[in-house]
Scaffold this active site. Structure first.
Site, PDB file in Angstrom:
ATOM      1  N   SER A   1       0.806  -1.224   0.000  1.00 33.41           N
ATOM      2  CA  SER A   1       0.000   0.000   0.000  1.00 33.41           C
ATOM      3  C   SER A   1       0.838   1.273   0.000  1.00 33.41           C
ATOM      4  CB  SER A   1      -0.963   0.000   1.187  1.00 33.41           C
ATOM      5  OG  SER A   1      -0.253  -0.053   2.413  1.00 33.41           O
ATOM      6  N   LYS A   2       1.997   1.291   0.667  1.00 33.05           N
ATOM      7  CA  LYS A   2       2.804   2.513   0.625  1.00 33.05           C
ATOM      8  C   LYS A   2       3.304   2.761  -0.790  1.00 33.05           C
ATOM      9  CE  LYS A   2       6.620   5.062   2.665  1.00 33.05           C
ATOM     10  NZ  LYS A   2       7.718   5.086   3.657  1.00 33.05           N
TER      11      LYS A   2
ATOM     12  N   CYS B   1       0.213  -3.701  10.804  1.00 38.91           N
ATOM     13  CA  CYS B   1       0.978  -3.827   9.572  1.00 38.91           C
ATOM     14  C   CYS B   1       2.056  -4.882   9.737  1.00 38.91           C
ATOM     15  CB  CYS B   1       1.597  -2.482   9.208  1.00 38.91           C
ATOM     16  SG  CYS B   1       2.739  -2.552   7.818  1.00 38.91           S
TER      17      CYS B   1
ATOM     18  N   GLU C   1      -5.390  -8.083   3.332  1.00 34.79           N
ATOM     19  CA  GLU C   1      -5.830  -9.196   2.490  1.00 34.79           C
ATOM     20  C   GLU C   1      -5.541 -10.536   3.163  1.00 34.79           C
ATOM     21  OE1 GLU C   1      -3.968  -6.017  -0.311  1.00 34.79           O
ATOM     22  OE2 GLU C   1      -3.655  -6.798   1.716  1.00 34.79           O
TER      23      GLU C   1
ATOM     24  N   ARG D   1      -5.351   4.581   5.370  1.00 38.81           N
ATOM     25  CA  ARG D   1      -4.038   5.056   5.794  1.00 38.81           C
ATOM     26  C   ARG D   1      -3.340   5.587   4.556  1.00 38.81           C
ATOM     27  NH1 ARG D   1       0.060   0.953   8.310  1.00 38.81           N
ATOM     28  NH2 ARG D   1      -1.489   0.816   9.972  1.00 38.81           N
TER      29      ARG D   1
ATOM     30  N   ASP E   1      -3.989  -1.340  12.236  1.00 34.91           N
ATOM     31  CA  ASP E   1      -4.975  -1.317  11.155  1.00 34.91           C
ATOM     32  C   ASP E   1      -6.337  -1.605  11.780  1.00 34.91           C
ATOM     33  OD1 ASP E   1      -3.052  -0.942   9.100  1.00 34.91           O
ATOM     34  OD2 ASP E   1      -2.624  -3.085   9.098  1.00 34.91           O
TER      35      ASP E   1
END
EC number: 1.7.1.13
Length: 281
Positions: A83-84, A188, A228, A256, A195
């Site tokens: 995601s980052k 994370c 996920e 985020r 999260d």
């Protein structure tokens, strides 16, 4: 093979503001799936529903444009996108000129499709929808539907996944019900940052003990794994221990870095839900 530790997570990152598709960092799904007993074809269908809230680019005259984006990544893809890296990739649009929103949409579709299908024999495209500012007011807020497990006054003592808490009434009449909780929390995989999520579990089959299910969901509280992967772990634990005839697990995590990820896994083909955010998102 990319690993989470090789990604930009937890590292100082230069924020590139000129379009750069190479910023996307795909991570194979296979390793984490093997941990939960999936070595061949997965016993579920579904997708990861992403929302990008911080999408901006320049029009041909240099005027900034903004939009929301809904991205749908099938769970059959061999990779997820970290995601980052997704955030850094979207930031690279900020000072890049595009002809129009359709070109931006096409670039995102092409780039994300290449990343998540990388290494596949028969790659396909992901779904990408841009929401223009004049339509922002039509974006609804709605909580996940179902009977809330959070109403139960239970004692919680385990904060790492404890599938042994899951039980079902195998000797009684099967039921069909949808259960929800806002108490899902994990961390994370790399940084350990929290999260937060809401989860919906719909099933048909032996009635699942609701207190045990809530305690099980709470047991993810100190667990380090990507969104996920958590949803797939929940699906497999409920599937193997409670033996439902049908099962769907859907989680909506808070955003985020301007992104939220909302995985859905289901034992049977069905239409995906609308990508509707909850109040916490």
């Amino acid at each position: 093979m990319n690993t989470p530790e090789q990604s930009q997570l937890g590292k100082a990152s230069a924020y590139i503001d000129q379009y750069d598709a190479s910023l996307l960092f795909p991570i194979p799904r296979a390793g984490k799936r093997a941990e939960i007993g999936i070595t061949g074809a997965a016993p579920f269908f579904g997708a990861d529903l992403w929302t990008a809230f911080e999408l901006s680019w320049l029009n041909p005259r240099g005027k900034p444009q903004v939009a929301l984006a809904h991205i749908t990544v099938p769970c059959e893809t061999p990779n997820i996108v970290e995601s980052k890296s997704f955030k850094l990739y979207l930031n690279s649009f900020n000072n890049t000129r595009f002809a129009d929103a359709a070109e931006v949409q096409a670039r995102i579709r092409t780039d994300i499709s290449e990343a998540v299908w990388r290494g596949a024999d028969h790659p396909a495209t992901v779904g990408v929808k841009l929401i223009a500012p004049e339509l922002f007011d039509q974006e609804p807020v709605h909580e996940v539907d179902g009977l809330s497990l959070d109403r139960l006054d239970v004692e919680c003592t385990q904060y790492q996944p404890a599938p042994e808490l899951l039980t079902a009434e195998f000797n009684e009449t099967p039921v069909t019900e949808t259960l929800t909780s806002n108490l899902l929390k994990s961390n994370c995989l790399v940084t350990g940052q929290p999260d937060w999520g809401s989860v919906q579990i719909s099933y048909s089959g032996p009635q699942i003990n609701q207190e045990g299910l809530l305690q099980y969901l709470v047991s993810f509280r100190n667990h380090n794994e990507f969104h996920e992967q958590c949803v797939e772990r929940i699906f497999m634990d409920v599937w193997t221990r409670c033996k439902p005839i049908k099962l769907t697990v859907y989680a909506r995590y808070t955003r985020r870095g301007g992104l939220d990820i909302n995985p859905l896994r289901t034992s049977h083909p069905q239409a995906l839900p609308r990508n509707v955010r909850t109040a916490r998102q």
